[in-house]
Enzyme design. Structure first.
Site, PDB file in Angstrom:
ATOM      1  N   ASN A  80      -1.597  -2.721 -12.376  1.00 38.79           N
ATOM      2  CA  ASN A  80      -0.873  -1.824 -11.469  1.00 38.79           C
ATOM      3  C   ASN A  80      -0.941  -2.246  -9.998  1.00 38.79           C
ATOM      4  O   ASN A  80      -0.010  -1.961  -9.242  1.00 38.79           O
ATOM      5  CB  ASN A  80      -1.434  -0.402 -11.628  1.00 38.79           C
ATOM      6  CG  ASN A  80      -0.997   0.502 -10.489  1.00 38.79           C
ATOM      7  OD1 ASN A  80       0.126   1.002 -10.470  1.00 38.79           O
ATOM      8  ND2 ASN A  80      -1.894   0.696  -9.506  1.00 38.79           N
ATOM      9  N   TYR A 146       8.739  -9.601  -2.846  1.00 37.61           N
ATOM     10  CA  TYR A 146       8.502  -8.496  -3.786  1.00 37.61           C
ATOM     11  C   TYR A 146       9.392  -8.645  -5.027  1.00 37.61           C
ATOM     12  O   TYR A 146       8.926  -8.532  -6.157  1.00 37.61           O
ATOM     13  CB  TYR A 146       8.750  -7.161  -3.081  1.00 37.61           C
ATOM     14  CG  TYR A 146       8.316  -5.950  -3.887  1.00 37.61           C
ATOM     15  CD1 TYR A 146       6.976  -5.603  -3.981  1.00 37.61           C
ATOM     16  CD2 TYR A 146       9.254  -5.160  -4.548  1.00 37.61           C
ATOM     17  CE1 TYR A 146       6.578  -4.492  -4.714  1.00 37.61           C
ATOM     18  CE2 TYR A 146       8.863  -4.045  -5.280  1.00 37.61           C
ATOM     19  CZ  TYR A 146       7.521  -3.715  -5.360  1.00 37.61           C
ATOM     20  OH  TYR A 146       7.121  -2.625  -6.088  1.00 37.61           O
ATOM     21  N   THR A 181       3.844   7.763  -2.957  1.00 37.23           N
ATOM     22  CA  THR A 181       2.491   7.193  -2.868  1.00 37.23           C
ATOM     23  C   THR A 181       2.257   6.710  -1.439  1.00 37.23           C
ATOM     24  O   THR A 181       3.205   6.626  -0.652  1.00 37.23           O
ATOM     25  CB  THR A 181       2.346   5.976  -3.811  1.00 37.23           C
ATOM     26  OG1 THR A 181       3.176   4.920  -3.296  1.00 37.23           O
ATOM     27  CG2 THR A 181       2.741   6.296  -5.242  1.00 37.23           C
TER      28      THR A 181
HETATM   29  P1  NAP Z   1      -0.326   1.985  -3.281  1.00 42.67           P
HETATM   30  O1  NAP Z   1      -0.234   3.418  -2.978  1.00 42.67           O
HETATM   31  O2  NAP Z   1      -0.263   1.017  -2.137  1.00 42.67           O
HETATM   32  O3  NAP Z   1      -1.603   1.687  -4.182  1.00 42.67           O
HETATM   33  C1  NAP Z   1      -1.868   0.363  -4.593  1.00 42.67           C
HETATM   34  C2  NAP Z   1      -3.353   0.165  -4.727  1.00 42.67           C
HETATM   35  O4  NAP Z   1      -3.567  -1.229  -5.074  1.00 42.67           O
HETATM   36  C3  NAP Z   1      -4.080   0.416  -3.403  1.00 42.67           C
HETATM   37  O5  NAP Z   1      -5.298   1.101  -3.645  1.00 42.67           O
HETATM   38  C4  NAP Z   1      -4.311  -0.990  -2.909  1.00 42.67           C
HETATM   39  O6  NAP Z   1      -5.389  -1.116  -2.003  1.00 42.67           O
HETATM   40  C5  NAP Z   1      -4.583  -1.727  -4.203  1.00 42.67           C
HETATM   41  N1  NAP Z   1      -4.508  -3.172  -4.023  1.00 42.67           N
HETATM   42  C6  NAP Z   1      -3.688  -3.863  -3.193  1.00 42.67           C
HETATM   43  N2  NAP Z   1      -3.985  -5.173  -3.238  1.00 42.67           N
HETATM   44  C7  NAP Z   1      -5.015  -5.305  -4.122  1.00 42.67           C
HETATM   45  C8  NAP Z   1      -5.795  -6.414  -4.572  1.00 42.67           C
HETATM   46  N3  NAP Z   1      -5.584  -7.661  -4.100  1.00 42.67           N
HETATM   47  N4  NAP Z   1      -6.753  -6.203  -5.500  1.00 42.67           N
HETATM   48  C9  NAP Z   1      -7.009  -4.950  -5.932  1.00 42.67           C
HETATM   49  N5  NAP Z   1      -6.353  -3.854  -5.514  1.00 42.67           N
HETATM   50  C10 NAP Z   1      -5.344  -4.041  -4.619  1.00 42.67           C
HETATM   51  O7  NAP Z   1       0.886   1.567  -4.241  1.00 42.67           O
HETATM   52  P2  NAP Z   1       1.655   2.414  -5.359  1.00 42.67           P
HETATM   53  O8  NAP Z   1       2.917   2.908  -4.773  1.00 42.67           O
HETATM   54  O9  NAP Z   1       0.725   3.330  -6.067  1.00 42.67           O
HETATM   55  O10 NAP Z   1       2.078   1.202  -6.319  1.00 42.67           O
HETATM   56  C11 NAP Z   1       1.403   0.906  -7.532  1.00 42.67           C
HETATM   57  C12 NAP Z   1       2.263  -0.113  -8.274  1.00 42.67           C
HETATM   58  O11 NAP Z   1       3.558   0.454  -8.531  1.00 42.67           O
HETATM   59  C13 NAP Z   1       2.513  -1.410  -7.499  1.00 42.67           C
HETATM   60  O12 NAP Z   1       2.506  -2.511  -8.374  1.00 42.67           O
HETATM   61  C14 NAP Z   1       3.902  -1.197  -6.934  1.00 42.67           C
HETATM   62  O13 NAP Z   1       4.568  -2.421  -6.660  1.00 42.67           O
HETATM   63  C15 NAP Z   1       4.542  -0.429  -8.061  1.00 42.67           C
HETATM   64  N6  NAP Z   1       5.726   0.336  -7.658  1.00 42.67           N
HETATM   65  C16 NAP Z   1       5.613   1.356  -6.774  1.00 42.67           C
HETATM   66  C17 NAP Z   1       6.752   2.058  -6.420  1.00 42.67           C
HETATM   67  C18 NAP Z   1       6.713   3.221  -5.477  1.00 42.67           C
HETATM   68  O14 NAP Z   1       7.793   3.734  -5.108  1.00 42.67           O
HETATM   69  N7  NAP Z   1       5.548   3.714  -5.066  1.00 42.67           N
HETATM   70  C19 NAP Z   1       7.993   1.699  -6.948  1.00 42.67           C
HETATM   71  C20 NAP Z   1       8.059   0.634  -7.837  1.00 42.67           C
HETATM   72  C21 NAP Z   1       6.908  -0.036  -8.189  1.00 42.67           C
HETATM   73  P3  NAP Z   1      -5.051  -1.043  -0.407  1.00 42.67           P
HETATM   74  O15 NAP Z   1      -4.740   0.388  -0.131  1.00 42.67           O
HETATM   75  O16 NAP Z   1      -6.308  -1.537   0.237  1.00 42.67           O
HETATM   76  O17 NAP Z   1      -3.875  -1.965  -0.173  1.00 42.67           O
END
Ligand code: NAP
Length: 239
Positions: A80, A146, A181
């Site tokens: 994730n 991305y 998020t």
């Molecule tokens: P988020 O709120 O930024 O949470 C992501 C988590 O991953 C954060 O705790 C982050 O830590 C951690 N992370 C980042 N780099 C890392 C690394 N090198 N090793 C370990 N942990 C790491 O993102 P989210 O929106 O929940 O997204 C989760 C997934 O869903 C991602 O793959 C994203 O691309 C995908 N996604 C999200 C959306 C959306 O609209 N939210 C849409 C499509 C896909 P930090 O806070 O320190 O960076």
């Protein structure tokens, strides 16, 4: 208790979608290793084991995998962790940013599968869920790194599904649309509003709505599903 007795690893689990997934799997009976770069040392919260992980480093995955093996081996892996940092095109993007995003989103997913699929093969069963994106399914302007990384996650998912089907390991991808998020809170509101305007269900999604889809694919309820792309996008990619 839809995943009772199973051992699950969730990356990027300190917040956003990853936290919702870890909480949901734990509530349904799994032993959860929630891993994130945010945590610097091992801990536990609400029965979930929190662990330090940098998904972009294979050594970090190997160290986590050794601990998971000692606990009985992984049944579920949710790749994730992800990042999006700018809206540049191919000719504008900062190359360090490009490599960073590919390192986390693409290499991180590859390393996670490389480290933990062997444990599933030994058990003769397992479920990997890779979090891609709508941008790993349809095109998007800008966001060059991305889209490249999420396209790779989608393709690797199909590769792994075909390669490890005979071992009883299922591999599927989940493609969120706009989800509320910290990642989205950090981006310009006009970008989010533009997406909501063209989302048939007319709203932003909740992390729990993605977690529900992941839980289904992770559980034995999805026992005949592998190589699938499950959109959790309010209908965005339907039109
Ligand atoms: P988020 O709120 O930024 O949470 C992501 C988590 O991953 C954060 O705790 C982050 O830590 C951690 N992370 C980042 N780099 C890392 C690394 N090198 N090793 C370990 N942990 C790491 O993102 P989210 O929106 O929940 O997204 C989760 C997934 O869903 C991602 O793959 C994203 O691309 C995908 N996604 C999200 C959306 C959306 O609209 N939210 C849409 C499509 C896909 P930090 O806070 O320190 O960076």
């Amino acid at each position: 208790m839809r995943v009772a007795g199973k051992i699950a690893v969730v990356s990027g689990a300190a917040g956003g979608i990853g936290k919702a997934i870890a909480d949901r799997l734990a509530a349904e009976g799994a032993t959860v290793f929630a891993a994130d770069q945010v945590w610097t040392e091992a801990g536990s919260t609400g029965g979930i084991r929190t662990r330090s992980l940098d998904v972009a480093r294979i050594e970090s995955w190997e160290s986590l995998a050794a601990e998971v093996a000692d606990a009985g081996g992984a049944d579920i892996l949710v790749n994730n962790a992800g990042t999006v940092r700018n809206y540049d095109g191919i000719v504008d993007i900062d190359l360090d940013d490009y490599h960073d995003i590919i390192g986390i989103n693409q290499h991180g997913t590859f390393y996670g599968m490389r480290a933990l699929i062997p444990q599933m093969r030994r058990k003769g069963a397992g479920s990997v869920v890779n979090i891609s994106s709508i941008w790993g399914h349809v095109g998007a302007a800008g966001v060059a790194a991305y889209t490249a990384s999420k396209g790779a996650v989608t393709s690797m998912t199909k590769n792994a599904a075909l390669t490890y089907a005979a071992d009883g390991v299922r591999v599927n991808s989940v493609h969120p649309g706009l989800i509320a998020t910290p990642m989205i809170a950090a981006q310009d509101d006009s970008i989010s509003q533009g997406l909501i305007d063209v989302t048939p269900l007319g709203r932003i999604g909740r992390p729990e709505e993605v977690a529900n889809a992941v839980l289904f694919l992770a559980s034995d309820e999805a026992s005949f599903i592998t190589g699938a792309q499950l959109m959790v996008d309010g209908g965005f990619t339907t039109g």
